[in-house]
Write a protein that holds these residues in place. Structure first.
Motif, PDB file in Angstrom:
ATOM      1  N   GLY A 182      36.401 -16.791 -11.611  1.00  0.00           N
ATOM      2  CA  GLY A 182      36.904 -16.714 -10.245  1.00  0.00           C
ATOM      3  C   GLY A 182      37.578 -15.413  -9.882  1.00  0.00           C
ATOM      4  O   GLY A 182      38.205 -15.310  -8.827  1.00  0.00           O
ATOM      5  N   ALA A 183      37.457 -14.371 -10.750  1.00  0.00           N
ATOM      6  CA  ALA A 183      38.096 -13.096 -10.439  1.00  0.00           C
ATOM      7  C   ALA A 183      37.336 -12.331  -9.363  1.00  0.00           C
ATOM      8  O   ALA A 183      37.908 -11.482  -8.671  1.00  0.00           O
ATOM      9  CB  ALA A 183      38.202 -12.247 -11.702  1.00  0.00           C
ATOM     10  N   ILE A 184      36.034 -12.618  -9.225  1.00  0.00           N
ATOM     11  CA  ILE A 184      35.211 -11.940  -8.221  1.00  0.00           C
ATOM     12  C   ILE A 184      34.200 -12.946  -7.689  1.00  0.00           C
ATOM     13  O   ILE A 184      33.722 -13.811  -8.428  1.00  0.00           O
ATOM     14  CB  ILE A 184      34.518 -10.701  -8.838  1.00  0.00           C
ATOM     15  N   GLY A 185      33.902 -12.869  -6.390  1.00  0.00           N
ATOM     16  CA  GLY A 185      32.984 -13.817  -5.767  1.00  0.00           C
ATOM     17  C   GLY A 185      31.665 -13.162  -5.377  1.00  0.00           C
ATOM     18  O   GLY A 185      31.534 -11.933  -5.392  1.00  0.00           O
ATOM     19  N   PRO A 186      30.662 -13.974  -5.007  1.00  0.00           N
ATOM     20  CA  PRO A 186      29.361 -13.407  -4.621  1.00  0.00           C
ATOM     21  C   PRO A 186      29.447 -12.492  -3.398  1.00  0.00           C
ATOM     22  O   PRO A 186      28.728 -11.494  -3.315  1.00  0.00           O
ATOM     23  CB  PRO A 186      28.508 -14.648  -4.316  1.00  0.00           C
ATOM     24  N   LYS A 187      30.346 -12.815  -2.438  1.00  0.00           N
ATOM     25  CA  LYS A 187      30.472 -11.977  -1.244  1.00  0.00           C
ATOM     26  C   LYS A 187      31.033 -10.595  -1.582  1.00  0.00           C
ATOM     27  O   LYS A 187      30.769  -9.627  -0.870  1.00  0.00           O
ATOM     28  CB  LYS A 187      31.362 -12.662  -0.211  1.00  0.00           C
ATOM     29  N   ASP A 188      31.823 -10.520  -2.671  1.00  0.00           N
ATOM     30  CA  ASP A 188      32.358  -9.221  -3.077  1.00  0.00           C
ATOM     31  C   ASP A 188      31.259  -8.297  -3.590  1.00  0.00           C
ATOM     32  O   ASP A 188      31.413  -7.061  -3.564  1.00  0.00           O
ATOM     33  CB  ASP A 188      33.410  -9.401  -4.173  1.00  0.00           C
ATOM     34  N   LEU A 189      30.173  -8.874  -4.092  1.00  0.00           N
ATOM     35  CA  LEU A 189      29.073  -8.077  -4.628  1.00  0.00           C
ATOM     36  C   LEU A 189      28.110  -7.614  -3.533  1.00  0.00           C
ATOM     37  O   LEU A 189      27.283  -6.738  -3.781  1.00  0.00           O
ATOM     38  CB  LEU A 189      28.299  -8.878  -5.680  1.00  0.00           C
ATOM     39  N   GLU A 190      28.200  -8.211  -2.341  1.00  0.00           N
ATOM     40  CA  GLU A 190      27.282  -7.859  -1.256  1.00  0.00           C
ATOM     41  C   GLU A 190      27.760  -6.653  -0.458  1.00  0.00           C
ATOM     42  O   GLU A 190      26.959  -5.976   0.169  1.00  0.00           O
ATOM     43  CB  GLU A 190      27.107  -9.050  -0.309  1.00  0.00           C
ATOM     44  N   ARG A 191      29.078  -6.395  -0.476  1.00  0.00           N
ATOM     45  CA  ARG A 191      29.644  -5.291   0.313  1.00  0.00           C
ATOM     46  C   ARG A 191      30.327  -4.326  -0.649  1.00  0.00           C
ATOM     47  O   ARG A 191      31.328  -4.688  -1.290  1.00  0.00           O
ATOM     48  CB  ARG A 191      30.631  -5.836   1.347  1.00  0.00           C
ATOM     49  N   SER A 201      38.606  -7.139  -1.291  1.00  0.00           N
ATOM     50  CA  SER A 201      39.698  -7.204  -2.260  1.00  0.00           C
ATOM     51  C   SER A 201      39.505  -8.421  -3.159  1.00  0.00           C
ATOM     52  O   SER A 201      40.031  -9.504  -2.862  1.00  0.00           O
ATOM     53  CB  SER A 201      41.056  -7.292  -1.539  1.00  0.00           C
ATOM     54  N   PRO A 202      38.732  -8.312  -4.249  1.00  0.00           N
ATOM     55  CA  PRO A 202      38.546  -9.464  -5.139  1.00  0.00           C
ATOM     56  C   PRO A 202      39.872  -9.904  -5.751  1.00  0.00           C
ATOM     57  O   PRO A 202      40.810  -9.115  -5.885  1.00  0.00           O
ATOM     58  CB  PRO A 202      37.593  -8.928  -6.214  1.00  0.00           C
ATOM     59  N   LYS A 203      39.947 -11.189  -6.122  1.00  0.00           N
ATOM     60  CA  LYS A 203      41.196 -11.735  -6.659  1.00  0.00           C
ATOM     61  C   LYS A 203      41.599 -11.047  -7.962  1.00  0.00           C
ATOM     62  O   LYS A 203      42.786 -10.857  -8.234  1.00  0.00           O
ATOM     63  CB  LYS A 203      41.038 -13.238  -6.888  1.00  0.00           C
ATOM     64  N   GLY A 204      40.617 -10.695  -8.777  1.00  0.00           N
ATOM     65  CA  GLY A 204      40.929 -10.100 -10.077  1.00  0.00           C
ATOM     66  C   GLY A 204      41.116  -8.602 -10.056  1.00  0.00           C
ATOM     67  O   GLY A 204      41.497  -8.011 -11.066  1.00  0.00           O
ATOM     68  N   GLY A 205      40.847  -7.941  -8.928  1.00  0.00           N
ATOM     69  CA  GLY A 205      41.004  -6.498  -8.839  1.00  0.00           C
ATOM     70  C   GLY A 205      39.692  -5.810  -8.479  1.00  0.00           C
ATOM     71  O   GLY A 205      38.648  -6.452  -8.366  1.00  0.00           O
ATOM     72  N   GLN A 206      39.762  -4.501  -8.308  1.00  0.00           N
ATOM     73  CA  GLN A 206      38.580  -3.718  -7.924  1.00  0.00           C
ATOM     74  C   GLN A 206      37.730  -3.421  -9.167  1.00  0.00           C
ATOM     75  O   GLN A 206      37.909  -2.413  -9.832  1.00  0.00           O
ATOM     76  CB  GLN A 206      39.013  -2.412  -7.269  1.00  0.00           C
ATOM     77  N   PHE A 207      36.789  -4.291  -9.465  1.00  0.00           N
ATOM     78  CA  PHE A 207      35.910  -4.092 -10.614  1.00  0.00           C
ATOM     79  C   PHE A 207      34.911  -2.974 -10.329  1.00  0.00           C
ATOM     80  O   PHE A 207      34.542  -2.723  -9.174  1.00  0.00           O
ATOM     81  CB  PHE A 207      35.154  -5.383 -10.937  1.00  0.00           C
ATOM     82  N   VAL A 208      34.460  -2.319 -11.392  1.00  0.00           N
ATOM     83  CA  VAL A 208      33.375  -1.337 -11.279  1.00  0.00           C
ATOM     84  C   VAL A 208      32.059  -2.092 -11.382  1.00  0.00           C
ATOM     85  O   VAL A 208      31.779  -2.737 -12.393  1.00  0.00           O
ATOM     86  CB  VAL A 208      33.475  -0.267 -12.386  1.00  0.00           C
ATOM     87  N   LEU A 209      31.251  -2.028 -10.334  1.00  0.00           N
ATOM     88  CA  LEU A 209      29.977  -2.741 -10.322  1.00  0.00           C
ATOM     89  C   LEU A 209      28.853  -1.922 -10.950  1.00  0.00           C
ATOM     90  O   LEU A 209      27.863  -2.495 -11.417  1.00  0.00           O
ATOM     91  CB  LEU A 209      29.593  -3.097  -8.876  1.00  0.00           C
ATOM     92  N   GLU A 235      21.870  -8.812  -3.761  1.00  0.00           N
ATOM     93  CA  GLU A 235      21.425  -7.743  -2.880  1.00  0.00           C
ATOM     94  C   GLU A 235      22.595  -7.212  -2.060  1.00  0.00           C
ATOM     95  O   GLU A 235      23.378  -7.981  -1.501  1.00  0.00           O
ATOM     96  CB  GLU A 235      20.319  -8.268  -1.949  1.00  0.00           C
ATOM     97  N   ALA A 236      22.718  -5.885  -2.018  1.00  0.00           N
ATOM     98  CA  ALA A 236      23.811  -5.253  -1.269  1.00  0.00           C
ATOM     99  C   ALA A 236      23.494  -5.266   0.225  1.00  0.00           C
ATOM    100  O   ALA A 236      22.480  -4.718   0.657  1.00  0.00           O
ATOM    101  CB  ALA A 236      24.008  -3.820  -1.753  1.00  0.00           C
ATOM    102  N   ARG A 237      24.362  -5.929   1.019  1.00  0.00           N
ATOM    103  CA  ARG A 237      24.158  -6.041   2.469  1.00  0.00           C
ATOM    104  C   ARG A 237      24.810  -4.902   3.238  1.00  0.00           C
ATOM    105  O   ARG A 237      24.289  -4.445   4.246  1.00  0.00           O
ATOM    106  CB  ARG A 237      24.736  -7.375   2.960  1.00  0.00           C
ATOM    107  N   ARG A 238      25.989  -4.471   2.766  1.00  0.00           N
ATOM    108  CA  ARG A 238      26.695  -3.372   3.425  1.00  0.00           C
ATOM    109  C   ARG A 238      27.122  -2.367   2.369  1.00  0.00           C
ATOM    110  O   ARG A 238      27.726  -2.740   1.361  1.00  0.00           O
ATOM    111  CB  ARG A 238      27.923  -3.881   4.183  1.00  0.00           C
ATOM    112  N   ILE A 239      26.834  -1.086   2.622  1.00  0.00           N
ATOM    113  CA  ILE A 239      27.159  -0.016   1.689  1.00  0.00           C
ATOM    114  C   ILE A 239      27.976   1.021   2.447  1.00  0.00           C
ATOM    115  O   ILE A 239      27.516   1.556   3.463  1.00  0.00           O
ATOM    116  CB  ILE A 239      25.875   0.616   1.124  1.00  0.00           C
ATOM    117  N   HIS A 240      29.184   1.289   1.970  1.00  0.00           N
ATOM    118  CA  HIS A 240      30.072   2.252   2.616  1.00  0.00           C
ATOM    119  C   HIS A 240      30.174   3.509   1.755  1.00  0.00           C
ATOM    120  O   HIS A 240      30.434   3.422   0.549  1.00  0.00           O
ATOM    121  CB  HIS A 240      31.462   1.640   2.827  1.00  0.00           C
ATOM    122  N   VAL A 241      29.960   4.675   2.373  1.00  0.00           N
ATOM    123  CA  VAL A 241      29.973   5.951   1.658  1.00  0.00           C
ATOM    124  C   VAL A 241      30.743   6.983   2.482  1.00  0.00           C
ATOM    125  O   VAL A 241      31.056   6.750   3.654  1.00  0.00           O
ATOM    126  CB  VAL A 241      28.533   6.462   1.400  1.00  0.00           C
TER     127      VAL A 241
END
Length: 337
Positions: A49-58, A212-220, A249-255
């Protein structure tokens, strides 16, 4: 005690492992297998539960420089090191030289630095010319002595090629240069920083969630990029690798603005910093969090050895970037658990 807890049946005086065993382990696995460490850390984070699926999309993607463990390259130092290495290799292979120039070259290298510091550039250039001339004499002397001996030619070939390149390269020339004799793969990268205008190493791409995932900003995703490519040209392959790694699949990518003119196939999924068109309220909130990748890069560098890479070759660059990201993720997991 150490041997007992490692499962040894009896005491032995020989060391339980070799000092190079970690090096061999890394080289045997390679970058492709070590990426599984990042994948496993994200899998455990998802299960706990440290990171969710929505955190991986953006996600946020940014590049940084992974400096190599090399001294700051100057012409005098490179020429002096080339002379030392060639003379040492000749002695080990019992190739007699007319003259080694070691004592004279050392003084010339020292005086170049002193004259440059005193802004006496004509004298400094004279010492540099002296070093270039002596290095050329040693190169020609060695080539005459090993001519026709295939074994010695193969042994001296790489170092002679590097020394000739160091001797002929110029400060203002374009194209690849040699910045370290023990690490010829090093590149000069300028990121526009006032404190470090140029860094010597290779470029690394880092991807983290924009949320902001619950477990912190993981490196994907983390990947070393050789050849100093333009940031925008790296976005397509990096996102494809990240989606393969996470399975989402990444839905939003910020650069940032360095990614203008990117090569991502879905251009409407990419938001560049400062963009005004197609920006809704939720996307504007996410764009304000684009800078969340910067402290992640800082932690990976300061605490997980990406700030100075000691591993050899281009393979070492790629392995060090992956291991630093995996170590950062496992640190977040330990704190979460």
């Amino acid at each position: 005690y150490y041997q007992h807890f490692c499962g040894e049946l009896s005491f032995r005086h020989r060391l339980p492992f070799d000092r190079s065993s970690m090096t061999r382990w890394r080289q045997r696995l390679g970058e492709e297998q070590l990426v599984a460490l990042i994948q496993e850390s994200l899998s455990v984070a998802h299960k706990t539960g440290a990171i969710g699926p929505k955190d991986l999309e953006r996600v946020v993607v940014d590049t940084t420089v992974q400096p190599k463990a090399v001294a700051h390259p100057t012409d005098a130092r490179l020429l002096h090191r080339a002379i030392i290495k060639l003379v040492g290799l000749a002695k080990r292979n019992r190739v007699p030289l007319r003259q080694s120039y070691l004592r004279l070259a050392k003084r010339a290298a020292i005086m170049t630095g002193r004259y440059t510091h005193a802004h006496q550039f004509k004298r400094a250039r004279r010492q540099l010319k002296f070093l270039r001339t002596r290095l050329g004499r040693i190169i020609r002397d060695i080539r005459r002595k090993i001519d026709g001996d295939t074994v010695l030619e193969a042994r001296f070939g790489p170092l002679l090629g590097l020394a000739q390149q160091v001797r002929s390269q110029d400060q203002h020339q374009r194209g690849p240069k040699v910045y370290a004799l023990h690490a010829p793969e090093v590149e000069c990268i300028g990121k526009g920083k006032a404190r470090a205008p140029y860094e010597f190493g290779c470029k690394v791409s880092i991807a983290t969630p924009v949320t902001s995932p619950k477990g912190g900003q993981f490196v994907l995703h983390a990947k070393a990029l050789h050849g100093n490519p333009f940031d925008g040209h790296t976005l397509g392959p990096v996102i494809a690798d990240m989606e393969k790694l996470t399975g989402v699949e990444a839905r939003r990518i910020h650069v940032d603005k360095g990614y203008r003119g990117h090569n991502h196939p879905h251009r409407f999924r990419v938001w560049i910093s400062g963009q005004v068109r197609r920006v809704s309220a939720s996307i504007r909130r996410e764009m304000k969090r684009r800078a969340a990748v910067e402290p992640v890069i800082g932690h990976v560098k300061a605490e997980h050895r990406m700030d100075r890479n000691y591993l050899k070759g281009r393979l070492g660059d790629r392995i060090n970037a992956v291991l630093a990201a995996a170590g950062y993720n496992f640190g977040l997991l330990l704190r979460w658990l």
